[in-house]
Design a protein around this motif. Structure first.
Motif, PDB file in Angstrom:
ATOM      1  N   LEU A 140       0.832  -1.202   0.000  1.00 39.69           N
ATOM      2  CA  LEU A 140       0.000   0.000   0.000  1.00 39.69           C
ATOM      3  C   LEU A 140       0.867   1.252   0.000  1.00 39.69           C
ATOM      4  O   LEU A 140       0.592   2.209  -0.750  1.00 39.69           O
ATOM      5  N   ASN A 141       1.915   1.259   0.800  1.00 44.43           N
ATOM      6  CA  ASN A 141       2.817   2.412   0.834  1.00 44.43           C
ATOM      7  C   ASN A 141       3.528   2.584  -0.502  1.00 44.43           C
ATOM      8  O   ASN A 141       3.711   3.713  -0.996  1.00 44.43           O
ATOM      9  N   ALA A 142       3.937   1.444  -1.128  1.00 47.52           N
ATOM     10  CA  ALA A 142       4.630   1.526  -2.412  1.00 47.52           C
ATOM     11  C   ALA A 142       3.700   2.062  -3.500  1.00 47.52           C
ATOM     12  O   ALA A 142       4.142   2.822  -4.385  1.00 47.52           O
ATOM     13  N   ARG A 143       2.454   1.753  -3.460  1.00 46.45           N
ATOM     14  CA  ARG A 143       1.511   2.260  -4.450  1.00 46.45           C
ATOM     15  C   ARG A 143       1.295   3.760  -4.283  1.00 46.45           C
ATOM     16  O   ARG A 143       1.161   4.501  -5.274  1.00 46.45           O
ATOM     17  N   LEU A 144       1.258   4.223  -3.018  1.00 48.78           N
ATOM     18  CA  LEU A 144       1.137   5.666  -2.776  1.00 48.78           C
ATOM     19  C   LEU A 144       2.360   6.410  -3.292  1.00 48.78           C
ATOM     20  O   LEU A 144       2.243   7.486  -3.914  1.00 48.78           O
ATOM     21  N   ASP A 145       3.548   5.844  -3.066  1.00 49.70           N
ATOM     22  CA  ASP A 145       4.775   6.465  -3.592  1.00 49.70           C
ATOM     23  C   ASP A 145       4.757   6.493  -5.103  1.00 49.70           C
ATOM     24  O   ASP A 145       5.233   7.460  -5.729  1.00 49.70           O
ATOM     25  N   LEU A 146       4.215   5.418  -5.716  1.00 50.15           N
ATOM     26  CA  LEU A 146       4.149   5.379  -7.184  1.00 50.15           C
ATOM     27  C   LEU A 146       3.253   6.506  -7.692  1.00 50.15           C
ATOM     28  O   LEU A 146       3.576   7.143  -8.719  1.00 50.15           O
ATOM     29  N   GLN A 147       2.146   6.748  -7.000  1.00 43.36           N
ATOM     30  CA  GLN A 147       1.278   7.856  -7.421  1.00 43.36           C
ATOM     31  C   GLN A 147       2.007   9.200  -7.326  1.00 43.36           C
ATOM     32  O   GLN A 147       1.882  10.059  -8.216  1.00 43.36           O
ATOM     33  N   ARG A 148       2.780   9.408  -6.235  1.00 47.10           N
ATOM     34  CA  ARG A 148       3.532  10.672  -6.076  1.00 47.10           C
ATOM     35  C   ARG A 148       4.579  10.817  -7.172  1.00 47.10           C
ATOM     36  O   ARG A 148       4.709  11.897  -7.778  1.00 47.10           O
ATOM     37  N   TYR A 149       5.345   9.742  -7.423  1.00 46.44           N
ATOM     38  CA  TYR A 149       6.409   9.817  -8.447  1.00 46.44           C
ATOM     39  C   TYR A 149       5.809  10.033  -9.838  1.00 46.44           C
ATOM     40  O   TYR A 149       6.421  10.720 -10.681  1.00 46.44           O
ATOM     41  N   THR A 150       4.643   9.500 -10.064  1.00 43.49           N
ATOM     42  CA  THR A 150       4.008   9.708 -11.369  1.00 43.49           C
ATOM     43  C   THR A 150       3.639  11.182 -11.538  1.00 43.49           C
ATOM     44  O   THR A 150       3.856  11.781 -12.615  1.00 43.49           O
ATOM     45  N   ARG A 151       3.106  11.811 -10.477  1.00 43.06           N
ATOM     46  CA  ARG A 151       2.735  13.230 -10.552  1.00 43.06           C
ATOM     47  C   ARG A 151       3.976  14.116 -10.666  1.00 43.06           C
ATOM     48  O   ARG A 151       3.999  15.069 -11.454  1.00 43.06           O
ATOM     49  N   LEU A 152       5.027  13.772  -9.920  1.00 40.25           N
ATOM     50  CA  LEU A 152       6.264  14.551  -9.986  1.00 40.25           C
ATOM     51  C   LEU A 152       6.930  14.427 -11.341  1.00 40.25           C
ATOM     52  O   LEU A 152       7.531  15.397 -11.853  1.00 40.25           O
ATOM     53  N   GLN A 153       6.866  13.282 -11.947  1.00 39.26           N
ATOM     54  CA  GLN A 153       7.502  13.089 -13.239  1.00 39.26           C
ATOM     55  C   GLN A 153       6.796  13.912 -14.307  1.00 39.26           C
ATOM     56  O   GLN A 153       7.425  14.432 -15.234  1.00 39.26           O
ATOM     57  N   ARG A 154       5.455  14.073 -14.172  1.00 42.77           N
ATOM     58  CA  ARG A 154       4.734  14.927 -15.110  1.00 42.77           C
ATOM     59  C   ARG A 154       5.156  16.397 -14.972  1.00 42.77           C
ATOM     60  O   ARG A 154       5.113  17.160 -15.939  1.00 42.77           O
ATOM     61  N   GLU A 155       5.559  16.757 -13.742  1.00 41.54           N
ATOM     62  CA  GLU A 155       6.016  18.146 -13.484  1.00 41.54           C
ATOM     63  C   GLU A 155       7.518  18.280 -13.645  1.00 41.54           C
ATOM     64  O   GLU A 155       8.101  19.312 -13.260  1.00 41.54           O
ATOM     65  N   ASP A 156       8.156  17.220 -14.179  1.00 45.54           N
ATOM     66  CA  ASP A 156       9.611  17.165 -14.365  1.00 45.54           C
ATOM     67  C   ASP A 156      10.360  17.317 -13.047  1.00 45.54           C
ATOM     68  O   ASP A 156      11.513  17.791 -13.004  1.00 45.54           O
TER      69      ASP A 156
END
Length: 386
Positions: free
Chosen positions: A130-146
């Motif tokens: 569950l924690n890893a999935r939350l981190d994946l969501q954050r990294y996905t949003r950050l990657q869109r913002e470079d």
């Protein structure tokens, strides 16, 4: 006497007549003797007392008989599938049990602990996932913002997949632990009768133990294995091709008492070349338990329920060096041997294939006194067949 002799001596004519009379008497006696000796002896012989019966055409069953052994329809040695201490036994020796009935219980505490451990590991891995999935969501949003690199995002995705696989492994471990725990509750795999208990409560049982806890034999229904000569196979196949079940009757070995009637379920697909026989199996409903595993019986396989055949009492058939024969009696009461070809003997009857006609009278008792051409008379025996 002296006077008679003196008188004959004095009268030659009288002496000559007496001699002639004596010669004539001797000639007459000789003629009578020879005539009596030339008379046929059969005229003075008395008729031989015998019992007779008629050859009759009647409906008889055509069957084959072999020696068989009663076997359980199914036999299972119940064994422990996990190691542990035997806590309790849920059956009585010699008891009839049903499929699924609890037979024994093994101490489950060790396996319960393993199940709890597997469940705890799954809870831990699920929290990490569950924690890893939350981190994946954050990294996905950050990657869109470079604000995050593609490599970091890919690494997080791989970590989520790894943790998902870990939770699947945990699910498998939990399932395995539940199965092992279920093995501590030993149930009957089939319905049948249990034998002697082989292990007492308190003993340590192991899955590798070859003896097991108890043996269950299914005795209702039950089966009989028996053998017949290889020459019978074509007739059996021909009877089976008619599309109806072939009856099998089990008889006690020491009597002609029928025990149970069943049906043929197996004609083995190979002949035993060592014995020249083929193995068959009959299946029987056995509600009265008259058949028991290990019992020797005579098995009768009925090929035809009704067959018109010429029959005579089996006692009428005699054997000689040239074959089988019976004594027939003609209309004049004279007995003569007649060769016959016997197809089979069954139920006190001989089925005649060749040599007799329907209604022909034959001798069934007293043959040892007869010879060809003997005159016979009927015994007044009660119950003889006319």
């Amino acid at each position: 006497m002296d006077k008679a002799v003196t008188s004959l001596d004095r009268h030659p004519v009288l002496r000559t007549g007496a001699v002639a009379l004596a010669v004539a008497a001797c000639a007459l006696a000789a003629w009578l003797f020879l005539r009596g000796g030339a008379a046929p002896p059969a005229a003075s012989e008395s008729a031989v007392p015998v019992a007779t019966a008629l050859a009759r055409r009647q409906d008889v069953a055509r069957y084959l008989t072999g020696v068989g052994t009663v076997t359980a329809a199914a036999s299972v040695t119940v064994k422990a599938r996990v190691d542990g201490q035997l806590d309790s036994v849920g059956f009585v020796e010699g008891q009839d049990v049903k499929a699924g009935q609890v037979l024994a219980n093994i101490d489950p505490r060790a396996l319960q602990a393993q199940l709890a451990q597997a469940q705890a590991q799954r809870a831990k891995d699920q929290a990490t996932l569950l924690n890893a999935r939350l981190d994946l969501q954050r990294y996905t949003r950050l990657q869109r913002e470079d604000a995050a690199t593609q490599q970091t995002l890919d690494a997080q995705r791989a970590l989520v997949a790894q943790l998902e696989a870990a939770t699947q492994t945990d699910d498998a471990q939990i399932s395995y632990a539940k199965v092992q725990l279920d093995y501590t509750r030993i149930v009957a795999p089939i319905a049948g009768r249990v034998g002697a208990r082989l292990v007492d409560p308190g003993n340590i049982v192991q899955a590798a133990d070859a003896n097991g806890l108890v043996v269950i034999n299914q005795i209702d229904p039950i089966t009989v294995l028996f053998s017949l000569p290889e020459e019978a196979v074509p007739a059996i196949n021909a009877a089976m091709d008619r599309g109806r079940p072939l009856p099998v009757v089990a008889y006690a070995r020491d009597s002609n008492e029928p025990l149970e009637t069943g049906t043929l379920v197996l004609l083995n697909n190979q002949i035993d070349t060592a014995t020249g026989t083929v193995q068959l199996k009959g299946r029987f409903d056995n509600p009265r338990h008259r058949l028991w595993p290990g019992l020797y019986v005579n098995a009768r396989l009925v090929l035809d329920e009704r067959e018109s055949a010429l029959t005579v009492p089996a006692a009428a058939v005699q054997r000689s060096q040239t074959g089988t024969y019976v004594y027939t009696v003609d209309g004049n009461g004279v007995a003569r041997p007649s060769p016959v070809k016997v197809e089979r003997m069954q139920d006190g009857l001989a089925v005649i294939q060749e040599g007799l006609a329907d209604g022909q009278r034959i001798v069934v008792d007293g043959q040892y006194k007869l010879k060809p051409g003997s005159k016979v008379r009927e015994l007044a025996a009660a119950g003889k067949t006319q």
